[in-house]
Design an enzyme around this catalytic site. Structure first.
Site, mmCIF file in Angstrom:
data_model
loop_
_atom_site.group_PDB
_atom_site.id
_atom_site.type_symbol
_atom_site.label_atom_id
_atom_site.label_comp_id
_atom_site.label_asym_id
_atom_site.label_seq_id
_atom_site.Cartn_x
_atom_site.Cartn_y
_atom_site.Cartn_z
ATOM 1 C CG HIS A 106 -72.452 60.485 -50.819
ATOM 2 N ND1 HIS A 106 -73.467 61.247 -50.282
ATOM 3 C CD2 HIS A 106 -72.705 60.403 -52.157
ATOM 4 C CE1 HIS A 106 -74.293 61.621 -51.254
ATOM 5 N NE2 HIS A 106 -73.861 61.121 -52.396
ATOM 6 C CG HIS A 166 -78.226 59.052 -52.934
ATOM 7 N ND1 HIS A 166 -78.754 59.682 -54.044
ATOM 8 C CD2 HIS A 166 -76.944 59.490 -52.861
ATOM 9 C CE1 HIS A 166 -77.832 60.428 -54.624
ATOM 10 N NE2 HIS A 166 -76.715 60.321 -53.934
ATOM 11 C CG ASP A 224 -77.511 57.997 -26.703
ATOM 12 O OD1 ASP A 224 -77.366 58.553 -25.601
ATOM 13 O OD2 ASP A 224 -78.296 57.047 -26.891
ATOM 14 C CG HIS A 274 -76.496 65.257 -53.126
ATOM 15 N ND1 HIS A 274 -75.283 65.595 -53.677
ATOM 16 C CD2 HIS A 274 -76.611 63.930 -53.317
ATOM 17 C CE1 HIS A 274 -74.711 64.515 -54.173
ATOM 18 N NE2 HIS A 274 -75.501 63.502 -53.966
ATOM 19 C CE1 TYR A 303 -75.788 55.145 -24.331
ATOM 20 C CE2 TYR A 303 -74.163 54.315 -25.879
ATOM 21 C CZ TYR A 303 -75.476 54.534 -25.526
ATOM 22 O OH TYR A 303 -76.471 54.149 -26.369
#
Lengths: 232, 232, 232, 232
Positions: D96, D98, D121, D172, D230
């Site tokens: 997580h 910001h 991709d 958020h 790839y």
């Protein structure tokens, strides 16, 4: 004695410039370096982080896209490089990145308009954005077709690959090239900066006109013309 | 004993500040340092990367743009520097960059409006954008004419070069100057930051008014006026 | 034994954080650190580059703005600091910067709307922008009046300086404060990041609504409320 | 011999990548690393600066959010991590942050449209933005509910968490995950870059269309499909 040593070293050095110039996140880019006499190029192996690269890890590929030497898989964009080397005799290096601003213009499917002398110092046209391919081409030999899409984008607008050394592939990202891998890397930084300036210019003045012809000509010729005297 | 040693060293040091301040990509910039007694200035050689510069490589040029000493070619913008030194007696340094935000305003052919005290700490006017020249001037002695275009941009608006030490050349990029090369470099960082803030200000509030006169005066005078007390 | 040593050291360390956090260009910022027992604060001297600072160069000033110790001139914003220390008993540090995004909002004379939890983690209101002063106040004791303008901006909206530790001064730039100089510096980085996010949010969705009250309350209280449990 | 040593070390290393990749300011982020055999994960302690972290400071928590080992308080987002580990059997790490651009899209409460191959991709859908919760859920077990909100955002659009490894929580910020903590960190850099490119794309061309299906499929499958080839 390794006959490919020179291009392995050149490709390695040029690849390592991409993170230094802020043009790649993770492995989102690749550079190749060609040896015209041997008819091959050295290219970054697929998916290897820049910090783990070495000249020895470069893969040697011919201009039909066939791997000639190397235990690693070459970049997935290898066939695009091969097509360009095969058809454009005077280029010695190719770069592909997903640099942020140039990629945003590619995603917008717009040519980058020539708004200032920073652009005209390098070429005299809007930087072309090749249109996305049709479904059949995409589902077929995609990377090979990408090479032809790039060539068509220049040819359809009457541009020479020796003047216009950069292009956007619509929905994808920029490709650049040059006589050497170093020049191709230089061009990849230039297209990113020109893309950023053009974006800001339109934000500051939405109806901004393109650069006048005499100024395009002056700046391009003082750097590239017969009596060039440029260099800051 | 080299009588030009001081300005070579000063020009070298000032040039090396440009990449540190993030104001140049590759060789897209140049600084000069003048010696008024000797009637010459030292300027960056053309096309030499910053990492390869040294004081010895600086080129000595007089105020008519004639090279006095040096084996390398001086910056292609040398005549613009010469014109400004010749006409503006109290400047000792000049800087030209293609810094991103200031160049975007130049490409938009707009003056940078005075929106805040960061701007007013340095001067009391919108930073002028000299209009692009006509075709004849561009095709003629272009860099020489650029010098006059800069001078006219200030004079036509009643600005003194001793107060307004920065200008945008329309479609091109910023030029700045000052009593010393260090001050000219300082000004090139200031115009870039003011350009960035003004761009953001208009994005945040398109109809934003210019700064009120009393605040312009207060901030400029506390730093530059008779009873100045500024410095943070 | 220097009785001001602690605040000199604290002010020095906090000032040196500003360039590290990318919040200042040249000397465009200042931090002070207060000693409540002695009724004084240490503040950055005026116009001294960050690389030349040392704890000894800090200037000691009382809460009426009178210099108590120090041979250098204190920051030109000193009276603004003094007013805030005098009226807000629980603050121990103040920061002023011209950080880019927060300054752009100040130049736009707009409060920064509360659009997300990054903002609500720090306070529960739009970050207020104090309106520009009238001509008389500007021409009078300007920096002193700036302090009152800041206080009025909070009071007129019913905000406590202990919750809302940041403000924009219209046309000028942000001021932040806190129980310690470190917290004030932290807040100056927060207001810059919140300003940047709010700018981008409005570009991505011009008609975006403010954060709902329950989410404002939840995020603020989990970090600052009686049963706070925040910290990532 | 510490049976949690591996995940403590993995969580530590992954947390330390966040500031290096420019994804966090101060402590605005956290990473966890799971051991599926032991039914626990190691997570960053709450409010500890990155420079003060060490593997020993990681907190061990089970999939119900109960702390198993560790003297520090776990990240306040711990219950969100626990919910996702409990319900998604094949993930080994969660991140997580910001980060600026992804958070701006979250604040705008918009899915990030798929505009180019950089996005394709990695997955074949617009990156979903979970809608803000209602007041009751927010005032209740907020972080626990956030986990369910994330799961619902994917399920309601028919997305698998094994393909779509990134989400925005409305108002958020982003959460990402993957088979390993390294992959989850990689995804947090990808969502930030894709968010930035999509923002710029819309600025450059407001009416820009989404990527055509064949190109989405081609790019996703060449990297993730049965015959994937790839890696650049």
């Amino acid at each position: 004695m390794d006959k490919y040593q020179d291009i392995k070293e050149a490709a390695y050095q040029a690849n390592m410039q991409l993170p230094k110039l802020g043009l790649v996140l993770f492995t989102f880019g690749n550079v190749s370096a060609a040896n015209r006499n041997l008819g091959v190029f050295a290219i970054k192996p697929s998916g290897v982080p820049y910090e783990d690269l070495s000249p020895e890890k470069m893969v040697i590929v011919d201009f039909d896209g066939v791997t000639v030497e190397g235990s690693l898989r070459p970049s997935s964009d290898t066939k695009t490089h091969a097509v360009l080397y095969k058809h454009w005799e005077n280029i010695g290096g190719i770069v592909h990145t997903h640099s942020t601003y140039a990629t945003a213009w590619a995603q917008a499917q717009r040519d980058i308009p020539i708004y200032g002398t920073t652009h005209a110092d390098h070429n005299t046209f809007d930087i072309p954005c090749a249109p996305p391919m049709n479904d059949e081409m995409i589902q077929g030999d995609y990377e090979y077709q990408t090479g032809f899409q790039i060539m068509n984008a220049l040819e359809s607008k009457g541009m020479s690959y020796e003047e216009m050394e950069m292009v956007l592939v619509g929905n994808h990202a920029p490709f650049t090239w040059g006589k050497t891998p170093e020049k191709a890397v230089y061009n990849s930084a230039v297209v990113e900066e020109v893309a950023r300036m053009a974006y800001l210019t339109e934000q500051i003045r939405p109806s901004v006109p393109r650069l006048q012809d005499s100024l395009i000509r002056k700046h391009y010729d003082r750097k590239h013309g017969a009596g060039s005297y440029y260099g800051q």
